[in-house]
Motif scaffolding. Structure first.
Motif, PDB file in Angstrom:
ATOM      1  N   VAL A 242      -8.746  -1.544   1.667  1.00 31.50           N
ATOM      2  CA  VAL A 242      -9.710  -1.851   2.333  1.00 31.50           C
ATOM      3  C   VAL A 242     -11.077  -1.443   1.707  1.00 31.50           C
ATOM      4  O   VAL A 242     -12.336  -1.557   1.232  1.00 31.50           O
ATOM      5  CB  VAL A 242      -9.871  -2.208   3.318  1.00 31.50           C
TER       6      VAL A 242
ATOM      7  N   PRO B 287     -11.728  -3.197  -2.152  1.00 33.48           N
ATOM      8  CA  PRO B 287     -11.559  -4.243  -0.832  1.00 33.48           C
ATOM      9  C   PRO B 287     -11.402  -5.870  -1.520  1.00 33.48           C
ATOM     10  O   PRO B 287     -10.904  -6.552  -1.043  1.00 33.48           O
ATOM     11  CB  PRO B 287     -12.785  -4.549  -0.079  1.00 33.48           C
TER      12      PRO B 287
ATOM     13  N   ASP C  73      -8.773 -11.660   2.961  1.00 32.51           N
ATOM     14  CA  ASP C  73      -9.334 -11.935   3.203  1.00 32.51           C
ATOM     15  C   ASP C  73      -9.332 -11.658   4.650  1.00 32.51           C
ATOM     16  O   ASP C  73     -10.786 -10.701   5.941  1.00 32.51           O
ATOM     17  CB  ASP C  73     -11.116 -12.509   3.337  1.00 32.51           C
TER      18      ASP C  73
ATOM     19  N   LYS D  82      -8.573  -8.085   5.475  1.00 29.15           N
ATOM     20  CA  LYS D  82      -9.849  -6.517   4.826  1.00 29.15           C
ATOM     21  C   LYS D  82     -11.255  -6.927   6.193  1.00 29.15           C
ATOM     22  O   LYS D  82     -11.511  -5.620   7.112  1.00 29.15           O
ATOM     23  CB  LYS D  82     -10.569  -7.401   3.916  1.00 29.15           C
TER      24      LYS D  82
ATOM     25  N   LEU E 131     -12.109  -3.798   8.712  1.00 30.95           N
ATOM     26  CA  LEU E 131     -13.596  -3.868   8.882  1.00 30.95           C
ATOM     27  C   LEU E 131     -14.410  -3.760  10.741  1.00 30.95           C
ATOM     28  O   LEU E 131     -14.560  -3.146  10.551  1.00 30.95           O
ATOM     29  CB  LEU E 131     -14.623  -4.515   8.356  1.00 30.95           C
TER      30      LEU E 131
END
Length: 368
Positions: A23, A27, A32, A35, A39
């Protein structure tokens, strides 16, 4: 309070350490939802990746090196005022065309910009080495010990050194053709672009004896461009070996010197000057403009690269625009591909160019 680690991030996000690394580094390879999960953990913990720790764990630094040869405008350092002493503001008269102003190498500016942007997008840091006034072998060896891979402008360091380093880190050469070596190469269609431009001068403008202005000896880009120049003349039944050539060094000052020598020699000027790069062509325009030589009525002038200043010159310079920023991006992408697949076959990528016909060759009588 203990500094958060990658293990803490992985535990909070409920993923593997490898996923956290992916990631943060690539990334685009992670879906998504995963990720955002990682994050969110990074933000919540205030985690900052450690380059040194990452290097110890994965034998990588997260850094790509870019070595550039000497760049115009690298000069002595400016004196800096220390302590509470008052700073100095000087007033000087800037004399046009004095040749004393600093000149940046706009080609390398664009290549560097592209490499920086792509390195950031790929999750790498780009470190730069410039060979001006330095021992290239020492600098390149020092860089090689600090990076995952090296991007090097072709012919800017000895081939023997490249062979020695390639056993330890991957190397991608920027510009110039491949010569049977085992390195990855990224370049542009130099020969094809110059061939198309020269064909226009010969076939459409009726020039039978253009004068080529070389760059520095040993430049692989210039060698390809001259080959395209020769091929276009051969297509038209003209023997290039019988034509006059001149020598510059890719700097604007050398273009000024070429133009000055032509004027000083007296007699008829060449009908066309085909310059190996834009900086030399702009130097030619500087001197011709100041000396009352009319371009294009008296002399046709063209360049190669497509730097921004050619669009602002007077007259605007006909040139072959190469995708300089994309060249830097493509070099970084090639390096990332090589790091992902270290045992793959060498690759060679060539980017297209575009001939831009402008007022330095196109009078109102032949403009299209």
């Amino acid at each position: 309070m203990a500094k958060p680690t990658v293990y803490d991030v992985a535990a909070r996000a409920r993923v593997s350490i490898a996923t956290v690394s992916r990631v943060l580094r690539r990334p685009d390879l992670v879906k998504d939802s995963t990720k955002e999960q990682v994050l969110a953990a990074v933000r919540a913990l205030g985690y900052v990746p450690s380059a040194s720790a990452r290097g110890l764990a994965g034998r990588t630094t997260g850094v790509i090196g870019l070595y550039l040869p000497a760049i115009d405008g690298v000069d002595e350092a400016l004196d800096v005022v220390d302590g509470d002493a008052p700073a100095v503001a000087r007033v000087v008269r800037d004399i046009p065309d004095s040749g004393a102003s600093r000149v940046r190498d706009l080609y390398y500016d664009e290549v560097l910009r592209g490499a920086q942007l792509e390195a950031w997008r790929q999750g790498f840091v780009l470190t730069i080495g410039v060979g001006h006034g330095a021992d290239p072998e020492r600098m390149v060896r020092d860089m090689a010990g600090r990076v995952d891979g090296l991007l090097i402008v072709a012919r800017s360091v000895p081939e023997e050194l490249l062979g020695q380093l390639s056993g330890s880190i991957p190397i991608v050469l920027i510009a110039g053709p491949r010569h049977g070596d085992s390195f990855d190469h990224v370049g542009v269609a130099n020969a094809e672009g110059m061939r198309a431009l020269t064909a226009h001068l010969v076939s459409n403008l009726g020039v039978r004896d253009p004068v080529y202005v070389f760059g520095p000896e040993g430049s692989p880009d210039d060698a390809e461009r001259y080959a395209g120049f020769v091929a276009a003349l051969a297509d038209a039944g003209v023997d290039a070996s019988a034509l006059r050539t001149l020598r510059g060094d890719f700097r604007r000052e050398s273009g000024r010197a070429v133009a000055s020598s032509l004027i000083a020699a007296g007699g008829a000027l060449p009908r066309a000057l085909v310059c190996g790069n834009d900086q030399m062509a702009l130097g030619v325009l500087d001197v011709f403009g100041a000396s009352g030589v009319c371009v294009p009525s008296d002399v046709l002038v063209s360049g190669f690269d497509g730097i921004e200043e050619t669009r602002l010159s007077s007259p605007r310079l006909t040139t072959v625009r190469q995708p300089m920023e994309e060249l830097g991006r493509a070099a970084v992408r090639a390096m990332v591909d090589r790091l992902d697949a270290p045992d793959g076959a060498p690759i060679s990528r060539r980017l297209p160019v575009e001939v831009l016909l402008r007022e330095s060759t196109e009078s109102s009588a032949n403009a299209t």
